[in-house]
Scaffold this motif. Structure first.
Motif, short mmCIF file in Angstrom:
data_model
loop_
_atom_site.label_atom_id
_atom_site.label_comp_id
_atom_site.label_asym_id
_atom_site.label_seq_id
_atom_site.Cartn_x
_atom_site.Cartn_y
_atom_site.Cartn_z
N THR A 21 0.84 -1.20 0.00
CA THR A 21 0.00 0.00 0.00
C THR A 21 0.88 1.24 0.00
O THR A 21 0.55 2.25 -0.62
CB THR A 21 -0.92 0.02 1.24
OG1 THR A 21 -1.66 -1.19 1.28
CG2 THR A 21 -1.89 1.20 1.21
N SER A 194 -7.14 -3.78 -3.14
CA SER A 194 -6.38 -3.49 -4.36
C SER A 194 -6.63 -4.54 -5.44
O SER A 194 -6.67 -4.23 -6.62
CB SER A 194 -4.89 -3.38 -4.05
OG SER A 194 -4.68 -2.32 -3.15
N ASP A 233 -9.41 3.42 -4.55
CA ASP A 233 -8.84 2.46 -3.61
C ASP A 233 -8.38 3.27 -2.39
O ASP A 233 -7.54 4.15 -2.52
CB ASP A 233 -7.63 1.78 -4.28
CG ASP A 233 -7.11 0.61 -3.47
OD1 ASP A 233 -7.73 0.24 -2.47
OD2 ASP A 233 -6.07 0.05 -3.88
MG LIG Z 1 -4.20 -2.25 -1.07
#
Ligand SMILES: [Mg+2]
Ligand SMILES: Nc1nc2c(ncn2[C@@H]2O[C@H](COP(=O)(O)OP(=O)(O)O)[C@@H](O)[C@H]2O)c(=O)[nH]1
Length: 415
Positions: A21, A194, A233
């Motif tokens: 991330t 994701s 996201d």
């Molecule tokens: Mg992610």
């Protein structure tokens, strides 16, 4: 790569997801379950092993799951020749990358300063020893001078935050400028946000550069059922989030989660207890930031990891918490079509309308605005006028109607 206190493989997986991330590519993992060495956090022998892995993989950073004391980061950096950070610092980095509003930036700065304050003494002493990878040089500051200056900064930030609270500029308002309905992905780290983002963004629409600059790197314009949506996201919820990061987290989440629909993802392979607890925390936080009115689809992800019977059972026990519940596998693409159908059911109230306006000096900027913000299906230019058919959500269509009537003295028609 890092060490953890107890043998819980899940925390390493979680750290890996967090690192991704944060924009990192994980090239190696290491763990140790033994007495730690105060100098390094891990044993001295392990440090050599770590340095070896760093060299072999060309890693640019080492990330520890445990909190590192400044002296430990210092010694680790010295031994490995790369920066060593801990989970706390990684989370701060993620928030910094995602933060777009002044408020979020201030909250993050505040959390950083509070973290610095807690380690002030040790940092000043280390800074005097000289430059180290990733270590800020504090110059000739004395501990108390440094301490006081950080404290003053904390006060200044608190004052600014108070002011800002009154006049927020959220994504919500920025998005209202667009004629596309927006969807945000929420859920804990590792739930598969994701992965679903990528699965849904497969039918990504090329966007012109003007629109692109208003979208963040984690937002895409996507199409399904011939309708275009903005998909975001989000950072998501984080397990064991340090308390001092709570406000920074909320501001970062706030600006991404305000949308027309939230897809709240849970990991079906976790125990009933964990699923329920995480779902509750998500819902409570969403309520806390004032986003509870946003329609939500709960997505039960990773169904490929559990049996049919278990899916049914888990669906049953989540019924009370989730009005709309869709089981999927983001990884295998299972039931993605069903999910899209549910999304369209929630958001598919786009209206189709047409109008004809004269071509004047005002027409070009008006058309540019419309192309940028809505799904223009046809634009037929005649000698003196242009006829346009477009699709947009009802509130945006109303804005088009206003402009068509006021600026061009023409009419909008539903088609
Ligand atoms: Mg992610
Ligand atoms: N088995 C299985 N694994 C999945 C599925 N969706 C995601 N994953 C895995 O779960 C991990 C975390 O996924 P990711 O999309 O990064 O989660 P995020 O942190 O919520 O963005 C990755 O290793 C994915 O490959 C799924 O439907 N089934």
């Amino acid at each position: 790569m890092q060490r953890r206190e107890r043998a819980e493989p899940m925390t390493l997986d979680e750290l890996e997801s967090l690192a991704e991330t944060g924009g990192y590519e994980v090239v190696g993992r290491m763990e140790q379950v033994r007495e730690r060495d105060a100098r390094y956090q891990i044993g001295a022998g392990k440090v050599e092993e770590l340095a070896e892995i760093v060299k072999k993989t060309g890693a640019e950073k080492v990330i520890f799951d445990n909190l590192l004391k400044p002296i430990q980061s210092y010694n680790l950096a010295k031994a490995t020749n790369v920066e060593a950070i801990d989970r706390f610092q990684l989370i701060l980095e993620i928030f910094t990358r995602r933060a777009a509003t002044a408020e979020a930036h201030l909250q993050i700065q505040l959390a950083k300063l509070q973290y610095d304050l807690a380690q002030a003494k040790e940092r000043v002493r280390l800074a005097k020893r000289g430059e180290q990878p990733g270590f800020m040089g504090l110059g000739a500051y004395e501990v108390d001078v440094y301490y006081e200056s950080v404290k003053r900064e904390v006060h200044a930030i608190r004052r600014k935050l108070k002011k800002i609270r009154g006049k927020r500029f959220l994504h919500r308002e920025r998005r209202a400028e667009l004629g596309f309905a927006s969807i945000s992905l929420a859920g804990y780290t590792k739930a598969g946000k994701s992965s679903l983002f990528n699965a849904l963004a497969q039918e990504e629409v090329p966007v012109d550069t003007a629109l692109f600059t208003t979208l963040s790197t984690t937002t895409r314009l996507v199409t399904f059922s011939k309708k275009k949506f903005l998909l975001t996201d989000t950072v998501g919820f984080i397990d064991r989030l340090p308390l001092t990061l709570m406000e920074a987290f909320r501001s970062t989440l706030e600006e991404t989660i305000f949308s027309d629909l939230i897809l709240l993802m849970v990991d079906a392979s976790e125990t009933d207890y964990v699923i329920e607890k995480k779902l509750s925390t998500c819902l409570e936080t969403i309520e806390h930031i004032g986003a509870a009115g946003i329609p939500t689809i709960t997505v039960l992800n990773k169904i490929d990891l559990i049996s049919e019977e278990e899916i049914r059972r888990k669906m049953g026990s989540l019924k009370d918490k989730a009005t709309t519940l869709v089981p999927i596998s983001a990884l295998n693409g299972t039931k993605i079509e069903e999910l899209k159908k549910e999304i369209v059911k929630e958001l598919g109230n786009y209206v189709r309308a047409s109008f004809t306006v004269p071509v004047t000096k005002d027409t070009m900027p008006f058309m540019a605005w419309l192309f940028k913000n809505a799904d223009v299906q046809t634009a037929d230019y005649g000698a003196h006028s242009v006829r346009v058919v477009f699709e947009a959500d009802p509130s945006f269509a109303e804005r088009v109607r206003n402009r068509v009537e006021k600026e061009f003295n023409s009419k909008l028609e539903r088609t």
